[in-house]
Design an enzyme around this catalytic site. Structure first.
Site, PDB file in Angstrom:
ATOM      1  CE  LYS A  74     -16.932  89.092  81.022  1.00  0.00           C
ATOM      2  NZ  LYS A  74     -16.732  87.976  81.932  1.00  0.00           N
ATOM      3  CB  SER A 149     -18.208  84.940  80.017  1.00  0.00           C
ATOM      4  OG  SER A 149     -17.659  85.476  81.078  1.00  0.00           O
ATOM      5  CB  SER A 173     -15.091  84.425  82.722  1.00  0.00           C
ATOM      6  OG  SER A 173     -16.280  83.809  82.346  1.00  0.00           O
TER       7      SER A 173
HETATM    8  N1  GLN Z   1     -18.358  79.507  82.195  1.00  0.00           N
HETATM    9  C1  GLN Z   1     -18.646  79.580  83.500  1.00  0.00           C
HETATM   10  C2  GLN Z   1     -20.092  80.023  83.777  1.00  0.00           C
HETATM   11  O1  GLN Z   1     -20.656  80.128  82.440  1.00  0.00           O
HETATM   12  C3  GLN Z   1     -17.785  80.786  84.147  1.00  0.00           C
HETATM   13  C4  GLN Z   1     -18.436  82.200  83.648  1.00  0.00           C
HETATM   14  C5  GLN Z   1     -17.658  83.123  84.427  1.00  0.00           C
HETATM   15  O2  GLN Z   1     -16.664  83.029  85.025  1.00  0.00           O
HETATM   16  N2  GLN Z   1     -18.424  84.342  84.343  1.00  0.00           N
HETATM   17  O3  GLN Z   1     -20.803  80.033  84.469  1.00  0.00           O
END
Ligand code: GLN
Length: 468
Positions: A74, A149, A173
């Site tokens: 990532k 994400s 994410s």
């Molecule tokens: N979707 C969640 C956020 O936007 C989690 C994102 C993540 O785990 N990096 O905060």
């Protein structure tokens, strides 16, 4: 044997596959793909490493645990000398000066990084649409979002472009895109794997974790990445998880299972996911497992508490991106103008929203009412987990309330996007380990245990796979 890593090793040993060939074909597939799952290819580095791996294989030396295995990273991890953008415009030309601890361990074990993967900018999002590089597309249907994400990472694993990918999970994410692309994804216990070299989103919940098509490979990977790191004071030493855990164990039928009644009764939950989840619970009861209905906080409370804390932490963490040390600088008449121009021109709207929101909840006059309240809620959530795990060994929940939305729809309705994390954020606030297994419902099932309970989670996932 379900381990794809071991299968590749077997082929290397037999001579039916060579590493350069494998890496070249994965690079070719990634380059041809129109899933937009990659920000930067690492082709030269990967081919160089593959040639070294081939020498090693030919020499008859023992293979290191991940020798010649192609993986994706990532785009939020430092990998020395490579572009590391966090999927942001502000860091699009930034090259990492060092390598993240977890990635060093994978490289030391022989793994070969092939791509830096698309994700939501600095982890901000649940659909991979908040990316400077444009949205990635779902592995199974290109009209749908891949989730976020770590969307690009889940897509690459699901398509078979990478044997595994390393995502990052702050509030879901890894787990949510794994659910949307039907692969395994583990968020380990907070502190089990070092965060050193992971771009910080919300430091108190950020976790490094693997995404893979094989449960056995998840075990191998967390064993390699775990451990105390003097550069991340929240890390702790953990025991390696042995492969025997995947042997049949009649005691699994004795594990008491909990699930949250209010998750299942929520109006936000898709009807099919609800029915499939209830069916899954029924199958476990037939197997002899005792099942307990538990009470938890409602999805809206969990999501609010998480976002207050995550925004506060990201506002603090991203303060460093002001164009003076990091980031594309936009010159202004004064240093203040420079900061303002750099940050407003080079950060996405979603990221700016989170920074403004985070500064707001931390501001004098608001912190007591908002930030401290969220911290208090976090404590209550942790207490609730502690109580529940006195009675049950595993908590099951859906991974997401809905199936992946159409590309373009989440940005129109951010509240729906925030609610797609409803079932994952609570476990992040509690620092608990949680696995998405592509089983049971259309977006999988989330298996959670108490802190450091990864072994039980993996064991249980195998059991579930067998009985479903
Ligand atoms: N979707 C969640 C956020 O936007 C989690 C994102 C993540 O785990 N990096 O905060």
């Amino acid at each position: 044997m379900d381990s794809e890593i071991l299968k590749i090793h077997e082929a290397y040993r037999k001579g039916s596959l060579n590493c350069s060939g494998l890496i070249a074909s994965r690079i070719g597939e990634l380059e041809k793909s129109n899933h937009n799952s990659v920000n930067y290819m690492l082709s030269d580095l990967a081919m160089e490493m593959a040639a070294e791996a081939d020498d090693r294989i030919k020499s008859g030396k023992e293979l290191r645990p991940l020798e010649g295995i192609p993986f994706g990273i990532k785009d939020v991890y430092m990998l020395q000398g490579t572009s590391s953008s966090g999927s942001s415009g502000i860091l699009k030309n930034y090259k990492a000066p060092y390598t993240a601890t977890a990635i060093v361990k994978l490289l030391d074990a022989g793994a070969i990084p092939v791509a830096r993967e698309n994700c939501d900018c600095f982890g901000h999002g649940s659909s991979n649409e908040n990316s400077y590089f444009g949205p990635a597309r779902n592995a199974l249907d290109k009209n749908l979002v891949p989730g976020g994400s770590s969307g690009g990472s889940a897509v690459n694993v699901a398509r078979g472009f990478t044997t595994f990918s390393i995502g990052g999970d702050t509030g879901g994410s890894i787990r949510q895109p794994s659910g949307y692309n039907k692969v395994y994804g583990l968020k380990p216990t907070y502190g089990r794997i070092s965060r050193f070299g992971l771009m910080a989103y919300a430091s108190s919940t950020d976790c490094v974790g693997p995404i893979s098509r094989s449960l056995e490979d998840i075990r191998l990977l967390i064993n390699i990445m775990s451990g105390k790191d003097s550069r991340d004071q929240t890390t702790f030493k953990s025991d390696a998880i042995p492969d025997e855990i995947f042997r049949n164990d009649p005691d699994l039928k004795k594990i008491r299972i909990g699930y949250y009644r209010n998750f299942i009764e929520s109006d936000n939950l898709d009807e099919n996911i609800r029915n499939d989840f209830i069916r899954l619970i029924g199958i476990l009861k037939e197997q002899g497992n005792a099942v307990e209905e538990l009470e938890f906080y409602d999805d809206t409370i969990l999501v609010s508490a998480y976002y207050v804390l995550a925004m506060a932490e990201t506002a603090s963490n991203l303060a460093r991106l002001d164009g003076s040390v990091y980031g594309e600088r936009v010159a202004g008449e004064s240093i203040r103008d420079q900061y303002a121009l750099t940050r407003s021109e080079n950060l996405t709207e979603e990221t700016r929203k989170r920074i403004v929101g985070g500064n707001q909840v931390l501001a004098h006059g608001y912190a007591e009412d908002i930030y401290q309240k969220a911290r208090y809620l976090r404590k209550m959530i942790t207490d609730s987990f502690n109580r529940d795990f006195r009675n049950v060994g595993i908590i099951l929940s859906p991974v997401t309330p809905n199936t992946p939305p159409l590309l373009g729809s989440s940005l129109k309705n951010p509240m729906v996007m925030y609610l797609s994390d409803a079932y994952t954020v609570g476990f992040s606030l509690g620092g608990l380990p949680a696995l998405t297994a592509p089983l049971g419902t259309d977006t999988g099932v989330q298996i959670t245990a108490e802190k450091n309970g990864e072994e039980r989670i993996l064991k249980f996932a195998k059991y579930l796979k067998e009985i479903l």
